[in-house]
Write an enzyme that holds these catalytic residues in place. Sequence first.
Site, PDB file in Angstrom:
ATOM      1  N   SER A 166       0.858  -1.187   0.000  1.00 51.69           N
ATOM      2  CA  SER A 166       0.000   0.000   0.000  1.00 51.69           C
ATOM      3  C   SER A 166       0.893   1.236   0.000  1.00 51.69           C
ATOM      4  CB  SER A 166      -0.954  -0.030   1.196  1.00 51.69           C
ATOM      5  OG  SER A 166      -1.901   1.012   1.110  1.00 51.69           O
ATOM      6  N   HIS A 179      -2.291  -0.989  -3.614  1.00 48.98           N
ATOM      7  CA  HIS A 179      -3.320   0.038  -3.542  1.00 48.98           C
ATOM      8  C   HIS A 179      -2.842   1.271  -4.301  1.00 48.98           C
ATOM      9  CE1 HIS A 179      -4.491  -1.849   0.604  1.00 48.98           C
ATOM     10  NE2 HIS A 179      -4.956  -2.543  -0.415  1.00 48.98           N
ATOM     11  N   ASP A 202      -5.122  -4.412   5.750  1.00 49.59           N
ATOM     12  CA  ASP A 202      -5.341  -5.282   4.605  1.00 49.59           C
ATOM     13  C   ASP A 202      -4.118  -6.191   4.420  1.00 49.59           C
ATOM     14  OD1 ASP A 202      -6.625  -6.366   2.422  1.00 49.59           O
ATOM     15  OD2 ASP A 202      -6.010  -4.783   1.038  1.00 49.59           O
TER      16      ASP A 202
END
Length: 345
Positions: A166, A193, A289
């Site tokens: 991310s 992401h 996540d």
Amino acid sequence: MAKIRVLIVDDSSFVRKMVSEMLSTDPDIEIVDTGADGREALEKTVNLKPDVVILDVIMPMPDGLWALQEIMRQCPTPVILYSMLTEPESEVTIEAFKLGAIDVLPKPTSPAALMLTKKKLIEKVKIAAEVDRKKLGTLFQAQVREPYYIIPPVFATRRLVAIGASAGGPAALLSLMAKIPKDLSAGILIAQHMPAFFVKSFADHLSRVGPVPVKVAEEGDFITAKRGLLSPGDASIKVEKIKKGGVVALDSTESEHRVLPSIDLMMESSAQVYGPQTIGVLLSGMGKDGVKGLKAIKDVGGKTIVQDETSSIVYGMAKEAVNAGVVDKILPLDKIADEITQSLG
């Protein structure tokens, strides 16, 4: 005039009922039977001798591609693949034509598309019924267009590396992929992401910095050794199992962490298909996540690795995974590629 006898095979009872009802509206078509998996598809084709088989791809093993191959080998019959994975020029579609499928039709994704699908399916069934069975298996060989990204010849049927990142992840991924060997004996899935509009250029950049080519994952992509598949920015990779290994399905459902792509979904589905031959890697990033994904991999006997705090721009997801007790190795970024290679043997 005799009716066109059709066998419908899909693991969803709803789809079997819906397709049966759609085709039964045409007076020239008769549904002879239905089935729920690849083995039933083969057995009922051999025993019932339908004029046309409508076949899904993702079903309880054996899958639709296995059934297609065996039908062409044992009892050549016109087959139409009807699946979410059969978008034009998807790798599943290319493989299906090579195995002898007469035609493919993607399942509708909205009620508005249902009526158009009905019309197309009836038309395709009538055309398929006219095919000379003696020519099956070779009829479409010369017409198959290879996709721009050529399918690697080696299927990663046993090993998979699933990488999640991310915030701070792009730089970490560029560094990691530069060190991954070109002959890595596993498929690579990546969930980063990032905005959807940036994903294609980032995949191209990953391909330039390292020896392993990377492409944006598409519905129906095979998971193969010696290449990486990067999640689109607006959908998550979900791994489905077929006889040749893993295949990509895309899921646009927002995760519990309110992000896309979902690292958890990619890793959890990877663990379900590849079991202890899965390696999960979590790099720099904020949030949680990937924690459940690493747990799923660890629970099936796979290996889990996270980037350490010193080399991480954001030590968030990795820290949460360490605190959850689901990490086997905490490593500096420059040591992770070597660990992956050694773990694969």
